[in-house]
Structures are given as structure tokens and as C-alpha cells.
Write an enzyme that holds these catalytic residues in place. Structure first.
Site, short mmCIF file in Angstrom:
data_model
loop_
_atom_site.label_atom_id
_atom_site.label_comp_id
_atom_site.label_asym_id
_atom_site.label_seq_id
_atom_site.Cartn_x
_atom_site.Cartn_y
_atom_site.Cartn_z
N ASP A 43 40.44 80.49 -11.48
CA ASP A 43 39.08 80.99 -11.68
C ASP A 43 38.06 80.01 -11.11
OD1 ASP A 43 39.45 83.46 -12.79
OD2 ASP A 43 39.67 82.68 -14.83
N ASP A 76 36.26 74.33 -12.73
CA ASP A 76 37.56 74.01 -13.30
C ASP A 76 38.64 73.94 -12.23
OD1 ASP A 76 36.45 73.99 -15.78
OD2 ASP A 76 37.11 76.02 -16.33
N ASP A 119 41.37 75.36 -11.85
CA ASP A 119 42.32 76.46 -11.94
C ASP A 119 41.88 77.59 -11.00
OD1 ASP A 119 40.13 77.59 -13.12
OD2 ASP A 119 41.01 77.78 -15.13
N GLU A 137 30.29 75.15 -13.58
CA GLU A 137 30.78 76.43 -14.08
C GLU A 137 30.75 76.41 -15.61
OE1 GLU A 137 34.90 76.76 -13.08
OE2 GLU A 137 35.27 78.40 -14.47
#
Ligand code: 0RA
Length: 656
Positions: free
Chosen positions: A520, A516, A518, A431
Site C-alpha cells: 500500500d 509504509d 509495504d 502517509e
């Protein structure tokens, strides 16, 4: 030693040899003992015996209990296993069933083999791989009991009390010297499977109780509606195209005896196809001749209807097009079925194809005659599916040609690895460009390739009717070209088309999604998985897809630094670093993005094949996965909302 004991002893030795084979090669009898499949197969094996008692008309209810100590019991209220002395073996018949491989078949007792030799390996195989097993029988006013350890009876069957009811209870504890990795029974898997069992046995009640947590979890299944109710449930989140589930029953006499078939089917607005096949109540996950017969009849009768009503201008509709949005259950009862393997994943009895095909073709024809408007809806949907498929083929060809024009077809953003041997190569789908940069610097460039993808890739689940848009999407084109194995899930029965996804052409044996840690990142990972599932499914089902596990925290004390991959681990490490001094204030860094790590850290924590942990993406149940992608990634907002509300309480680690 009198004659009787001698016989008993000799018998035990032979029995022991039989079961020793199961202990030595559990995989041959029960499936993989390391990934949970053999473990759960044991349950089905034991439950099947009680289901048989239901089929014979002697029990309305089966209770399954998951106990705290890791054992599991199955209880029914049937006649109870016979306890009389078995002629051939000179020991209690019950003991023969429990300790003799394939003992089920030895009882050529028609009342036992009601549904026709439907069992797998039998309860004795389960006994063989159990640390211990206990059998309790209520019969003729007496309670009988026997205990086994590693399949060996501790003593002969004993009378231990009196009773007024009848039934059988089997309790077993899997032997953890045989089962590894996945050693705990999974409630959800058991619940799903036994729910299926009760759908297939209209009227049978199955109660599952998980006693392992302090708060008991009880699930009850009892469906009078049988197969039709099963289909209704599968389609419960979908818009159906006709209210009534179509039900088809038929029977045909064969040399081996009567073969009966039962079907329930219904079309919905879904894009996927859900067909469950069973023989003698056992699921055949790879289908077989009943599936072939059903598919043949469907294609024939929908095309036939379309032609009769002049709904078709061009070519005939393909099988794939006709089955788009279909949910169906086909259940065959056969006196002597053949399967492709021990695990009965595929029915191969050839006579079944034409029996199913004939019955379904005739009954479906009648249905379309009586419901022409439903027939038209189904034909129109198949026509749309066919157009979408044609457009997708063109777009795919274009993508391929463009790749070739641009020289070899490798995208500019790909930092490829040096090796050309796919078996050792892996590609990280990363990403964002900044994380991509760290990964490029930190990697082992001999075998690791990096493909940075920008932001959120297209949600392909919402473009099921607009596949052209999918193929024109930049990030998706980049992925297709980097992997080099084509795109589009090949159809099961039609020969693969040029350019369709083919794992043998994959340039990397591992496709690793690295996002990541998180919300997102989780979303992007889901978007990538959605794409892979809908367009490169064999990559997932053949085990090529992985999820990288970057650490969540760096913990440091002086010059010592450690990484934690979960909150629990973080707390453990803090405690460990503090040692005897609770006042040491340990440095805690929470990593939100991969970009916060420098290349060395990324290598050390996430990418080094020697030390990293990764999750392998596997598929337990393709149909359930289809439904999940539909609900979570599709168009229907209320369904998603309902799902999230139902499961919100299960979320333990939410970082916004
Ligand atoms: C053989 C014969 C009969 C019943 C059974 C086996 C039987 C086996 C199991 C296994 C779990 N529960 C079971 N219940 C029954 C028929 C005996 C008779 O005729 O009474």
C-alpha cells in the site's frame, strides 16, 4: 638515439599533455564522471566511429560486448583504422587517432567525415580515462594491435597475425580512479540508446552482449524501416489516430553545404508529446532549432487546416494543444552544425529553423489536403486539449483564491517548520495521520515540516480530461498550498502563466515522500509521484524530490538493537550479533508501517539528516517516464497487464 625514436618520444610527450587535460577535467569533455553519464558517454564515443564506418557504406554490423572484468568492446567490420605513418606526427595514423585529442578532425579525409564532423570529443578522450585500452585492426590481411594505459601507448603499433577480413575492435576498461559512484555499465541504458542508433541508421545491425552474468544476455537491433518504424514502436501501446506514419524528407543547399532533414510523425490518443531530435545521428535532448521549426510548422498547418475546413470557432489552437498525443522524430544532417554545449544537447544553427519549418509546413499541408478526415480528428483532439487546459486554469485560480481567503494559504494539517529559508527546509509528505503524529513529535522542528496525507490520493493519470476534479481534490489542494509554488507544468515555449508551478517559489528545497514499507505504501508513493510528475514536474527534474527509506527490521540482542533496511542486511546483522554462538535466537521485528515506530525510532532511523539514507528521484529520460506513467497508472488495463507479466520475474521483494 636515432632521429625517428626521438621524434616518437617528443610526440608522446605532447600527446600525453593533451590527454592529461581530459584526465584532470573529465567533466568538461565527457560529462559527470560520478553519475554514470561520462561512463556511458565513453561508449557512445567509441560506437560513433563504427557508425560512421556504416554511413560510409563499409560495415553492416556492430558488436558491443560487456565483459566480466568491467571492460567493454566495440567491433565493426569496416575498412579498419588506417595504420600508415602519419605525415605530421611520424607515428601510425591509428595511434594518432587513439592518443591525440580531436584527431578525427585532423584527417581532412572526406571518406572519414562522411556524416560531417559529427563526433564529440573522439575516442582519444575515452582512452585518456581508461585504465587500459586495446585496439585491434584487421586490414590488408594483417592484424595490428596496440595497448594503452591511462591513454599512453605501451609500445608502437605491432603486427600480431594474419587475417582475411577487415574491421576494428576497441576494448576499454574505465579508470575507477576517475569514475565513482556509478561505475558499472548499465545494460538497459546501453540497449535503449543503441536501439535508437539502429533506428536512425536503417539497415545497421547492432548486437549487444552482456557477458557479466553467467547467463549471457543478447540484444539485437536491426530495422529496415528507420524513423517510421521508430515512431511505430513509440506508439505501440497507444491507440493511433491514423494508421500510416507521416514521413517527410527534404534537402536544402546552404553556404556550408547541403542540409537534409528527415521526419516521421504520428498522433495517438496519448496526452503527452514525444519528440526526439537528432543532428548527424546524435540525440539533442534539449531540442533546438530543428525542434523550433517543427513546432512552428505544426501549429501553423493544423490551425490552417482547421480554418480552411471551418472546424474552429474561437481562438487559434495553441502549440501545446496541437502537439498533444504527437510522437515525432526529426533527424537533421548538417555539414557544420553548432551546439549550445560540448555535450550537443541543443542545436543552435539558426538556418535550420526555417528549413525545417518550410518543408514540414508544405508537406503537412499536403497530407491534410489528402486526408481531411485525419485532419479533423487531430483538430478535434487539439480542441479538447484546449478546453481541458482552460478549465484547469479556472480551477487553479479558484484554488489559489481560496488559499488566500483562508489566510496566508497554509493548510491546517501542515505542521510547518520554524525556518523560513527554503534552502534548509524540508517537508515530509507522510502517509496517514498516525505516522504523521510520530513524525511531528520526532522531527527537527526547526527545518522539518510534516504534512500528513490521508489514504490514497487521487490517481491523476486517470483524470487527464477532468483536471477540475484534480484541483478540487482535498489532499491535492493541501499539497499545492503547503508547497506554495503553484501547480501545472509550465509550457516550454509559451511564457509561464500566473500560478503555474515555479520551483523558485518552493517553500522547501526537499520534498520527501515517506510511506509504509509495504504494498500500500508503494502504491501511495506512486500516486504522489504521478501527481508531481504531471503537475509539478520541475520539482522532480530539478532534483527536489526524495523518497524516505524507513527500516524493514529491528534486530535485538539483549539491550543492543540494530536496524536493517533490506533482507540481506538483516541476515548480515543477525550473523554479526550471533558472533561465535549460532544458537543465540535474535529478536526480529518486521516493521510494516511507520506507525509501529515511536517518534524517537522514526527520527533515528529515517529522519535524522545526519544518518538517514534517502533516494533522490531523478529522470533519465522524460519520454520514457511519460510512457511508464501512462502504462502503469493510466486507463489501459491490457497494457498494464502485459507490462506486469513481462516484468513480474524481476520482482525480488514482494510483501503482501
Ligand atoms: C580514418 C580513415 C578511414 C577509416 C577510419 C578512419 C576508421 C575509423 C574507425 C574507428 C572505428 N572503426 C573505424 N573504421 C574506420 C578510411 C581508411 C581507408 O580509406 O581505407
Amino acid at each position: 638515439m636515432n632521429k625517428m625514436t626521438e621524434d616518437y618520444g617528443a610526440e608522446s610527450i605532447q600527446v600525453l599533455e593533451g590527454l592529461e587535460a581530459v584526465r584532470k577535467r573529465p567533466g568538461m569533455y565527457l560529462g559527470d564522471p560520478h553519475d554514470g553519464s561520462a561512463l556511458h558517454h565513453c561508449i557512445w564515443e567509441v560506437v560513433d566511429n563504427s557508425v560512421d564506418e556504416h554511413l560510409a557504406g563499409h560495415t553492416a554490423s556492430i558488436e558491443v560486448n560487456l565483459h566480466k572484468d568491467g571492460s567493454l568492446s566495440v567491433r565493426d567490420f569496416g575498412r579498419g583504422i588506417p595504420v600508415g605513418i602519419h605525415e605530421e606526427y611520424g607515428i601510425s595514423a591509428a595511434e594518432v587517432i587513439m592518443t591525440k585529442l580531436h584527431a578525427g578532425g585532423k584527417f581532412d579525409n572526406s571518406s572519414y567525415k562522411v556524416s560531417g564532423g559529427l563526433h564529440g570529443v573522439g575516442v582519444s578522450a575515452v582512452n585518456a580515462v581508461s585504465e587500459w585500452m586495446e585496439m585491434t585492426i584487421h586490414r590488408d590481411g594483417v592484424i595490428y594491435h596496440q595497448r594503452y594505459e591511462a591513454g599512453v601507448p605501451v609500445k608502437p603499433v605491432e603486427k600480431i597475425g594474419k587475417c582475411t577480413d577487415t574491421g576494428t575492435k576497441i576494448t576499454f576498461k574505465p579508470d575507477l580512479t576517475i569514475f565513482t559512484h556509478i561505475t558499472d555499465f548499465e545494460f538497459d541504458q546501453i540497449d535503449t540508446r543503441l536501439k535508437e542508433t539502429s533506428f536512425l541508421n536503417a539497415g545497421l545491425e547492432i548486437i549487444i552482449t552482456d557477458e557479466r552474468d553467467d547467463e549471457k544476455n543478447v540484444s539485437t537491433h536491426h530495422y529496415e524501416g528507420g524513423l517510421a518504424e521508430f515512431v511505430t514502436q513509440i506508439n505501440s501501446n497507444r491507440e493511433v489516430m491514423h494508421q500510416e506514419v507521416i514521413q517527410i524528407n527534404g534537402e536544402k543547399d546552404t553556404e556550408k553545404g547541403p542540409v537534409t532533414i528527415e521526419l516521421a510523425l504520428q498522433w495517438s490518443d496519448a496526452f503527452s508529446e514525444t519528440i526526439f531530435c537528432y543532428t548527424n545521428i546524435i540525440r539533442n535532448k534539449d531540442g533546438g532549432t530543428h525542434m523550433t521549426g517543427l513546432r512552428g510548422a505544426l501549429t501553423k498547418s493544423v490551425n490552417n487546416h482547421a480554418k480552411k475546413r471551418k472546424l474552429l470557432k474561437g481562438n487559434s489552437l495553441s502549440g501545446d494543444d496541437v502537439r498533444e498525443g504527437l510522437s515525432a522524430i526529426v533527424s537533421v544532417k548538417h555539414p557544420d552544425p553548432s551546439f549550445s554545449s560540448q555535450t550537443k544537447d541543443k542545436l543552435v544553427s539558426s538556418e535550420v529553423t526555417s528549413i525545417v519549418e518550410t518543408v514540414v509546413y508544405e508537406k503537412l499541408g499536403e497530407f491534410f489536403e489528402e486526408n481531411p478526415s485525419v485532419g479533423k480528428l487531430i483538430v478535434d483532439k487539439a480542441l479538447l486539449a484546449s478546453k481541458a487546459r482552460e478549465a484547469a486554469r479556472k480551477a487553479r485560480d479558484l484554488t489559489r483564491r481560496k488559499g488566500v481567503l483562508e489566510g496566508g494559504g497554509l493548510p491546517g494539517k501542515l505542521a510547518d517548520c520554524q525556518s523560513r529559508d527554503p534552502s534548509e527546509c524540508e517537508v515530509y509528505l507522510v502517509e496517514g495521520d498516525s505516522a504523521g503524529g510520530s513524525a511531528k513529535t520526532g522531527r527537527d522542528r526547526r527545518i522539518q515540516a510534516i504534512l500528513p496525507l490521508r489514504g490514497k490520493i487521487l490517481n491523476v493519470e486517470r483524470q487527464r480530461r477532468n483536471l477540475v476534479k484534480v484541483f478540487q481534490n482535498n489532499e491535492i489542494q493541501t499539497m499545492i498550498r503547503a508547497l506554495g509554488a503553484g501547480v501545472g507544468n509550465p509550457s516550454e515555449e509559451e511564457s509561464p502563466e500566473e500560478g503555474e508551478f515555479d520551483t523558485s517559489k518552493l517553500r522547501y528545497s526537499k520534498i520527501i515522500i515517506m510511506t509504509d514499507a509495504d504494498i500500500d505504501g508503494a502504491h501511495i508513493r506512486t500516486l504522489m509521484l504521478t501527481f508531481l510528475w504531471r503537475f509539478m514536474r520541475p520539482a522532480i527534474s530539478e532534483g527536489h524530490v526524495y523518497i524516505a527509506q524507513p527500516p524493514l527490521y529491528q534486530l535485538s540482542k539483549g539491550r543492543v538493537s540494530k536496524y536493517a533496511y533490506s533482507d540481506e542486511e538483516r541476515d548480515d546483522i543477525i550473523e554479526q550479533l550471533r558472533g561465535d554462538n549460532p544458537n543465540t535466537k535474535i529478536g526480529v521485528q518486521r516493521y510494516k508501517g511507520l506507525g509501529e515506530m515511536n517518534p524517537e525510532q522514526l527520527w533515528e532511523t529515517t529522519m535524522n539528516p545526519e544518518t538517514r539514507t534517502m533516494l533522490k528521484v531523478t529522470v533519465q529520460d522524460a519520454e520514457e517516464s511519460d510512457r511508464m506513467f501512462e502504462i502503469l497508472m493510466g486507463e489501459d488495463v491490457p497494457d498494464r497487464r502485459a507490462f506486469i507479466e513481462k516484468h513480474a520475474k524481476e520482482v525480488t521483494n514482494l510483501d503482501i
